[in-house]
Write an enzyme that holds these catalytic residues in place. Structure first.
Site, PDB file in Angstrom:
ATOM      1  N   SER A   1       0.796  -1.221   0.000  1.00 49.11           N
ATOM      2  CA  SER A   1       0.000   0.000   0.000  1.00 49.11           C
ATOM      3  C   SER A   1       0.829   1.272   0.000  1.00 49.11           C
ATOM      4  O   SER A   1       0.372   2.300  -0.486  1.00 49.11           O
ATOM      5  CB  SER A   1      -0.959  -0.006   1.187  1.00 49.11           C
ATOM      6  OG  SER A   1      -0.269  -0.233   2.387  1.00 49.11           O
TER       7      SER A   1
ATOM      8  N   HIS B   1      -5.384  -3.259  -2.492  1.00 49.85           N
ATOM      9  CA  HIS B   1      -5.089  -2.289  -3.555  1.00 49.85           C
ATOM     10  C   HIS B   1      -5.040  -2.922  -4.941  1.00 49.85           C
ATOM     11  O   HIS B   1      -4.722  -2.256  -5.911  1.00 49.85           O
ATOM     12  CB  HIS B   1      -3.774  -1.561  -3.254  1.00 49.85           C
ATOM     13  CG  HIS B   1      -3.871  -0.696  -2.051  1.00 49.85           C
ATOM     14  ND1 HIS B   1      -4.455   0.553  -2.064  1.00 49.85           N
ATOM     15  CD2 HIS B   1      -3.521  -0.921  -0.763  1.00 49.85           C
ATOM     16  CE1 HIS B   1      -4.437   1.073  -0.854  1.00 49.85           C
ATOM     17  NE2 HIS B   1      -3.878   0.189  -0.045  1.00 49.85           N
TER      18      HIS B   1
ATOM     19  N   LYS C   1     -11.733   0.359  -1.451  1.00 57.09           N
ATOM     20  CA  LYS C   1     -10.764   1.039  -2.313  1.00 57.09           C
ATOM     21  C   LYS C   1     -11.320   1.099  -3.737  1.00 57.09           C
ATOM     22  O   LYS C   1     -12.221   1.885  -3.971  1.00 57.09           O
ATOM     23  CB  LYS C   1      -9.412   0.402  -2.145  1.00 57.09           C
ATOM     24  CG  LYS C   1      -8.898   0.876  -0.766  1.00 57.09           C
ATOM     25  CD  LYS C   1      -7.784   0.223  -0.138  1.00 57.09           C
ATOM     26  CE  LYS C   1      -7.593   0.868   1.241  1.00 57.09           C
ATOM     27  NZ  LYS C   1      -6.825   0.042   2.141  1.00 57.09           N
TER      28      LYS C   1
HETATM   29  C1  PLP Z   1      -6.816  -0.259   3.482  1.00 55.43           C
HETATM   30  C2  PLP Z   1      -6.205  -1.570   3.723  1.00 55.43           C
HETATM   31  C3  PLP Z   1      -6.792  -2.494   4.603  1.00 55.43           C
HETATM   32  C4  PLP Z   1      -7.979  -2.140   5.455  1.00 55.43           C
HETATM   33  O1  PLP Z   1      -9.141  -2.044   4.715  1.00 55.43           O
HETATM   34  P1  PLP Z   1     -10.342  -1.118   5.239  1.00 55.43           P
HETATM   35  O2  PLP Z   1     -11.494  -1.622   4.474  1.00 55.43           O
HETATM   36  O3  PLP Z   1      -9.965   0.285   4.937  1.00 55.43           O
HETATM   37  O4  PLP Z   1     -10.470  -1.369   6.709  1.00 55.43           O
HETATM   38  C5  PLP Z   1      -6.217  -3.728   4.713  1.00 55.43           C
HETATM   39  N1  PLP Z   1      -5.100  -4.051   4.025  1.00 55.43           N
HETATM   40  C6  PLP Z   1      -4.501  -3.192   3.195  1.00 55.43           C
HETATM   41  C7  PLP Z   1      -3.276  -3.609   2.451  1.00 55.43           C
HETATM   42  C8  PLP Z   1      -5.029  -1.919   3.023  1.00 55.43           C
HETATM   43  O5  PLP Z   1      -4.422  -1.061   2.226  1.00 55.43           O
END
Ligand code: PLP
Length: 395
Positions: free
Chosen positions: A180, A208, A239
């Site tokens: 990320s 992502h 996302k």
């Molecule tokens: C954003 C993210 C999460 C968490 O997801 P949310 O739905 O925002 O709680 C988990 N793992 C990674 C790699 C992320 O980037």
């Protein structure tokens, strides 16, 4: 009571180290340009990569669901909160993932902190990439298993640790699919090969990559052609899917286990019906509109090329995440502030989110950015560059 004074001292310490964070207020829908604290800026930090959170079909699905089901779930899914919209959404996720079944949690964070401790318990070993997301780290901390960290994407190190792991009952390898904060892709085929050889489970976090990588947006697993392998695919609907909710996709037995063992699933309220309907609609749009992914990647290429010509070298240009390493927390914050003065919001990422000395702007692109948006962004980078002696990194 000296509660206030120690808290003030802690905040001062964070401030002096350039680590104190403040909230900014977004006063418009999360598109490529937003009104931030009252001013319109170009956003280069959104995770809404495909622009689906404002897609008309997604909005319509959410609005209809509110009319039919109201605004809240009323309970955890095992009690009263298992709205029938979950059935459709989970079947869709399983299908996209080429998995037998899927389970939706109320966020990606909750999926990781629930699934990891359910999969690895005392007597087990978790092997986790050094740059995995905080929710994976917290999932490992909550697990009773022993956790060992392997160097970032270092297959030899992972192999060494696996070769020493015979005394553990079970092994779980866990990795981000797309990292990320670095934007690079995990070497999943090699990881899977080692897992087969050393009899380990593999779990990949597609936060992502879902909606972005792979021919149909399936994620890292599809990108590498590893569908139908024994890989646990975790991800989020927050996302590229533009909403909220986490998921785990895999075998039917695995899902049965999570329903019974994942505490963040059992002890937290189900998602609002509108959120479930929006996610289903967004997955449909994502699947039926490959043009969105093509636009996302052509925007990435345009911005990455222009940045490189302007003397800014990003750590990786493999994905929609373009990290520009700036160094200390203070330099990073300062450069981000200057960019904001020039009308571009790119989030400054500082320790402890990333290792000390690798403060960065985490630049990300959206499919819905126009050429004019990207050109204006480049102008802002150049202007900020000139205002300051701050050097772009070549690492
Ligand atoms: C954003 C993210 C999460 C968490 O997801 P949310 O739905 O925002 O709680 C988990 N793992 C990674 C790699 C992320 O980037």
């Amino acid at each position: 009571m000296d509660g206030e004074s120690w808290i003030g001292a802690e905040l001062d310490r964070l401030h002096r180290a350039g680590r104190r964070r403040f909230l900014r207020t977004v006063m418009s829908a999360p598109t490529g340009r937003v009104v931030l604290d009252g001013r319109e800026v170009i956003t280069l930090g959104s995770n809404n990569y495909l622009g689906l959170s404002t897609h008309p079909k997604v909005i319509e699905a959410a609005a209809n669901a509110v009319q039919v089901y109201g605004t809240g779930a009323s309970g955890s899914r095992l009690l009263t909160g298992n709205c029938q919209l979950y059935t459709n959404l989970e079947a869709k996720i399983a299908e996209v993932k080429g998995a037998e079944a899927a389970l939706v949690f109320s966020s990606g964070y909750l999926a990781n902190i629930g699934a990891i401790p359910a999969l690895a318990r005392d007597e087990d070993l978790i092997l986790s990439d050094a740059l995995n997301h905080a929710s994976i780290i917290d999932g490992c901390r909550l697990s009773k298993a022993k956790t060992q960290i392997y160097r970032h994407r270092d297959i030899d190190h992972l192999k060494f640790l696996l070769s020493q792991s015979a005394t553990f009952r079970r092994r779980l390898i866990v990795t981000d699919g797309v990292f990320s904060m670095d934007g690079n892709i995990a070497p999943l085929p090699e990881i899977y090969g080692l897992a087969e050889r050393f009899n380990a489970m593999v779990m990949v976090d597609e936060a992502h990559s879902f909606g972005v990588l792979g021919k149909t947006g399936g994620g890292t697993v599809e990108h590498f052609g590893l569908e139908n392998r024994d890989i646990i695919q975790m991800g989020t609907l927050s996302k590229a899917i533009g909403g909220l909710g986490g998921y785990v996709a895999g075998g039917r037995m695995l899902i049965g286990l999570l329903i019974n063992r994942a505490r963040s699933f059992i002890f937290s309220t189900g998602l609002p019906p509108a959120t479930l309907a929006a996610a289903s609609a967004a997955i449909d749009v994502m699947r039926s509109t490959p043009e969105l992914r093509r636009r996302l990647f052509s925007n990435i290429r345009q911005l990455a090329t222009a940045m490189s010509e302007a003397g800014f070298r990003c750590l990786s240009t493999e994905t929609q995440i373009l990290p520009l390493i700036l160094g200390s927390a203070k330099t990073t914050a300062k450069f981000a502030d200057m960019l904001l003065d020039h009308g571009v919001y790119a989030p400054a990422i500082r320790p402890p989110t990333v290792p000390e000395g690798t403060g960065r702007l985490r630049i990300s692109v959206m499919a819905t950015h126009t050429t004019a948006d990207l050109n204006a962004a480049i102008d802002a980078f150049n202007a900020a560059h000139l205002t300051d002696s701050c050097q772009s990194s070549s690492s």
